[in-house]
Scaffold this active site. Structure first.
Site, PDB file in Angstrom:
ATOM      1  N   HIS A 159    -149.095  -4.086 -51.546  1.00  0.00           N
ATOM      2  CA  HIS A 159    -149.411  -5.102 -50.533  1.00  0.00           C
ATOM      3  C   HIS A 159    -148.161  -5.662 -49.861  1.00  0.00           C
ATOM      4  O   HIS A 159    -148.265  -6.389 -48.878  1.00  0.00           O
ATOM      5  CB  HIS A 159    -150.217  -6.240 -51.172  1.00  0.00           C
ATOM      6  CG  HIS A 159    -151.614  -5.813 -51.532  1.00  0.00           C
ATOM      7  ND1 HIS A 159    -152.686  -5.990 -50.691  1.00  0.00           N
ATOM      8  CD2 HIS A 159    -152.101  -5.172 -52.624  1.00  0.00           C
ATOM      9  CE1 HIS A 159    -153.771  -5.502 -51.248  1.00  0.00           C
ATOM     10  NE2 HIS A 159    -153.447  -4.992 -52.425  1.00  0.00           N
ATOM     11  N   ASP A 368    -142.788  -9.260 -44.158  1.00  0.00           N
ATOM     12  CA  ASP A 368    -144.147  -9.377 -44.673  1.00  0.00           C
ATOM     13  C   ASP A 368    -144.776  -7.998 -44.709  1.00  0.00           C
ATOM     14  O   ASP A 368    -144.570  -7.210 -43.769  1.00  0.00           O
ATOM     15  CB  ASP A 368    -144.980 -10.286 -43.749  1.00  0.00           C
ATOM     16  CG  ASP A 368    -145.908 -11.210 -44.528  1.00  0.00           C
ATOM     17  OD1 ASP A 368    -146.406 -10.787 -45.579  1.00  0.00           O
ATOM     18  OD2 ASP A 368    -146.135 -12.341 -44.067  1.00  0.00           O
TER      19      ASP A 368
HETATM   20  C1  GDG Z   1    -149.877 -10.398 -49.491  1.00  0.00           C
HETATM   21  C2  GDG Z   1    -148.743  -9.832 -48.647  1.00  0.00           C
HETATM   22  C3  GDG Z   1    -150.440  -8.877 -47.063  1.00  0.00           C
HETATM   23  C4  GDG Z   1    -153.543 -19.343 -46.767  1.00  0.00           C
HETATM   24  N1  GDG Z   1    -153.604 -20.685 -46.961  1.00  0.00           N
HETATM   25  C5  GDG Z   1    -154.866 -20.961 -47.328  1.00  0.00           C
HETATM   26  C6  GDG Z   1    -155.591 -19.770 -47.367  1.00  0.00           C
HETATM   27  N2  GDG Z   1    -154.761 -18.791 -47.008  1.00  0.00           N
HETATM   28  C7  GDG Z   1    -155.174 -17.386 -46.866  1.00  0.00           C
HETATM   29  C8  GDG Z   1    -154.953 -16.860 -45.466  1.00  0.00           C
HETATM   30  C9  GDG Z   1    -154.890 -15.356 -45.704  1.00  0.00           C
HETATM   31  C10 GDG Z   1    -154.258 -15.285 -47.102  1.00  0.00           C
HETATM   32  O1  GDG Z   1    -154.402 -16.574 -47.706  1.00  0.00           O
HETATM   33  C11 GDG Z   1    -152.759 -14.992 -47.020  1.00  0.00           C
HETATM   34  O2  GDG Z   1    -152.599 -13.641 -46.723  1.00  0.00           O
HETATM   35  P1  GDG Z   1    -151.267 -13.081 -46.045  1.00  0.00           P
HETATM   36  O3  GDG Z   1    -151.539 -11.651 -45.727  1.00  0.00           O
HETATM   37  O4  GDG Z   1    -150.966 -13.882 -44.825  1.00  0.00           O
HETATM   38  O5  GDG Z   1    -150.081 -13.297 -47.074  1.00  0.00           O
HETATM   39  P2  GDG Z   1    -149.811 -13.100 -48.700  1.00  0.00           P
HETATM   40  O6  GDG Z   1    -150.533 -14.118 -49.476  1.00  0.00           O
HETATM   41  O7  GDG Z   1    -148.338 -13.119 -48.845  1.00  0.00           O
HETATM   42  O8  GDG Z   1    -150.412 -11.651 -49.047  1.00  0.00           O
HETATM   43  C12 GDG Z   1    -149.183  -9.739 -47.169  1.00  0.00           C
HETATM   44  C13 GDG Z   1    -151.496  -9.343 -48.053  1.00  0.00           C
HETATM   45  O9  GDG Z   1    -150.983  -9.454 -49.391  1.00  0.00           O
HETATM   46  C14 GDG Z   1    -152.700  -8.384 -48.077  1.00  0.00           C
HETATM   47  O10 GDG Z   1    -152.288  -7.073 -48.340  1.00  0.00           O
HETATM   48  O11 GDG Z   1    -150.953  -9.014 -45.742  1.00  0.00           O
HETATM   49  O12 GDG Z   1    -148.151  -9.163 -46.389  1.00  0.00           O
HETATM   50  O13 GDG Z   1    -147.564 -10.638 -48.767  1.00  0.00           O
HETATM   51  O14 GDG Z   1    -156.163 -14.786 -45.772  1.00  0.00           O
HETATM   52  O15 GDG Z   1    -156.011 -17.280 -44.618  1.00  0.00           O
HETATM   53  N3  GDG Z   1    -156.898 -19.692 -47.695  1.00  0.00           N
HETATM   54  C15 GDG Z   1    -157.539 -20.869 -47.991  1.00  0.00           C
HETATM   55  N4  GDG Z   1    -156.874 -22.071 -47.974  1.00  0.00           N
HETATM   56  C16 GDG Z   1    -155.545 -22.165 -47.645  1.00  0.00           C
HETATM   57  O16 GDG Z   1    -154.984 -23.266 -47.592  1.00  0.00           O
HETATM   58  N5  GDG Z   1    -158.844 -20.850 -48.319  1.00  0.00           N
END
Ligand code: GDG
Length: 463
Positions: A159, A368
């Site tokens: 990821h 990322d």
């Molecule tokens: C890893 C990789 C890759 C955030 N704050 C809240 C909340 N979120 C949700 C977002 C989004 C998820 O969490 C975060 O996903 P990201 O992809 O932006 O980042 P990582 O957590 O670092 O994820 C990344 C991912 O895995 C998938 O393969 O894209 O590059 O680092 O969905 O909306 N959700 C809630 N409350 C919050 O305050 N409910």
């Protein structure tokens, strides 16, 4: 059981649905969808720390999906998770060597936990099952399962980014890690860049692999397939939520409090890879260089804390509190505060309503794997008058969302100019760019992601 057998998903944590609990995030929904399609089990750590050797997996069932969880000893977890996974692999894979540290004892703990995962998983496996392992915490798991005689197809999805070899070399046992990845049958990455870096690594003389024209890697008498499987979101779910939550009481109250000002939104786990300190500085630069925006713009940054207790994470929290305080101190007036910095999480539905209310989605990680927030922001917009995404070129998502306003997060003038360009962009141009991004989001949605990966894994049965 279907004739393709069951799907066994393995990840560090298992997102067991809790009665009355929060709606699951996109990745969890994707994994649950895959398990529902094929039938299967989600195996991982229970979230519980114990002071004795962990017992066998505890099994429960919801909605025809089995959840199998194991406890871990506190010292094993510390070395495996906080230690090797998050002090060594996470910063290294994000090209952030200043945060990287290596400790042999941590690596031993990491390896030990992977052995425990293998030992506890083996009794649950049937000959027809396919196994899909997730992320950097569990790289040695395929090798350990093979040692225990497991012959099932085993896939791995990373990821986070996969760095170039000159970066990987900083890790004392990088050769072990690369060879361990080659013990899987299918290895998946978000972008072509990550896959190219993996190919570069396996072709090093000390690793001795070759890559044929179909993308198959041959190494040590065996072979595997490595490919690009960009993760996506459930586009209709996100746009439906954003639409229905726009009039929700909390979302409306937030919008009213803006008093007609435009809003930039940032939503990120509180992590140094997300580029938050630079983002605040870029916003400050925007207010310096474009004084017309002063008093007419608000940056709302939501940053729920994660990995609390790891020093680098505690430090970034302090740094951001100081930076936002200092910028607010410099520019705020009796009727306007430039940054609203919220160190807490919100429900998924509320977040989508916030996204719909913001004219700019600001996503500027310094590195990322993909970044799902960027995709969720785009899918949340009103197609008639969409807000604009300002996106770091160093996020995997930039490889797909080419019509976002792309910026280099290290260049705060570039980010400030990008925000300004997005703010003054005519509605026709915003609509056109948005519609192109939506086409990509629909093509590479969460269902496509899991189906493409599982198909590649099933194909390995025949080879
Ligand atoms: C890893 C990789 C890759 C955030 N704050 C809240 C909340 N979120 C949700 C977002 C989004 C998820 O969490 C975060 O996903 P990201 O992809 O932006 O980042 P990582 O957590 O670092 O994820 C990344 C991912 O895995 C998938 O393969 O894209 O590059 O680092 O969905 O909306 N959700 C809630 N409350 C919050 O305050 N409910």
């Amino acid at each position: 059981m279907s004739d393709t057998g069951n799907l066994i998903i393995v990840s560090n944590r298992v997102a067991k649905p809790k009665p009355g609990g929060r709606a699951a995030g996109g990745l969890t929904v994707g994994i649950l969808g895959a398990l529902r399609d094929q039938g299967g089990t989600w195996f991982g750590w229970s979230g519980k720390l114990v002071d004795r050797e962990p017992r066998d997996a505890q099994i429960s069932e919801h909605d025809n999906i089995r959840f199998a969880t194991i406890d871990l000893k506190g010292e094993d977890y510390e070395a495996y998770y906080n230690g090797f996974s998050n002090r060594a692999l996470w910063p290294l894979f994000h090209h952030l060597l200043a945060f990287f540290s290596f400790d042999r004892a941590d690596f031993e703990g990491y390896f030990r936990v992977n052995q425990i995962f293998a030992r506890k998983l083996v009794p649950l496996l049937e000959p027809n099952d396919t196994i899909w392992i997730h992320d950097y915490h569990l790289i040695p798991l395929a090798g350990e399962l093979r040692k225990a005689g497991v012959r099932n197809p085993i896939g791995f999805f990373l990821h986070v980014p996969f760095p170039g070899y000159d970066m990987l070399e900083s890790l004392p046992n990088h050769e072990f890690l690369i060879r361990s990845m080659c013990a899987f049958d299918v290895v998946g990455f978000h972008t072509q860049r990550d896959l190219d870096s993996f190919h570069e690594a396996v072709k090093q003389p000390e690793i001795g692999g070759t890559v044929d024209s179909d993308g198959r890697i041959h190494i040590g008498g065996g072979s595997l397939f490595a490919g690009v499987f960009p993760i996506g979101i459930d586009v209709e779910e996100v746009s439906g939520l954003a639409d229905s939550m726009y009039d929700d009481a909390e979302v409306t109250a937030m919008r009213q409090s803006l008093d007609g000002r435009e809003m930039i939104i940032g939503v990120d786990r509180l992590d140094y890879s997300k580029g938050l300190a630079l983002r605040f500085r870029a916003y400050e630069r925007l207010l310096e260089n474009h004084p017309a925006h002063r008093k007419h713009l608000t940056l709302m940054q939501i940053a729920p804390p994660t990995r609390v207790g790891i020093r680098a994470y505690d430090e970034i929290r302090n740094e951001l509190e100081q930076a936002s305080g200092q910028i607010n101190g410099r520019f705020a007036d009796t009727d306007w505060v430039p940054i609203r910095y919220l160190n807490k999480g919100f429900s998924r539905a509320t977040l989508m309503g916030f996204f719909r209310s913001a004219q700019i989605g600001l996503v500027t990680p310094v590195r990322d794997g993909m970044n799902l927030v960027a995709k969720e922001y785009v899918a949340s917009q009103d197609p008639e008058s969409p807000g604009m995404l300002v996106l770091s070129r160093l996020a995997g998502a930039a490889h797909e969302l080419e019509t976002a306003v792309l910026v280099n997060p290290y260049d705060i003038d570039d980010v400030a100019d990008g925000i300004n360009r997005a703010l003054v962009m005519p509605v026709e141009e915003r609509r056109e760019r948005h519609s192109e991004m939506m086409t990509v989001l629909r093509h590479n949605d969460i269902t496509a992601w899991r189906q493409r990966f599982v198909e590649a894994l099933h194909a390995e049965r025949k080879t």
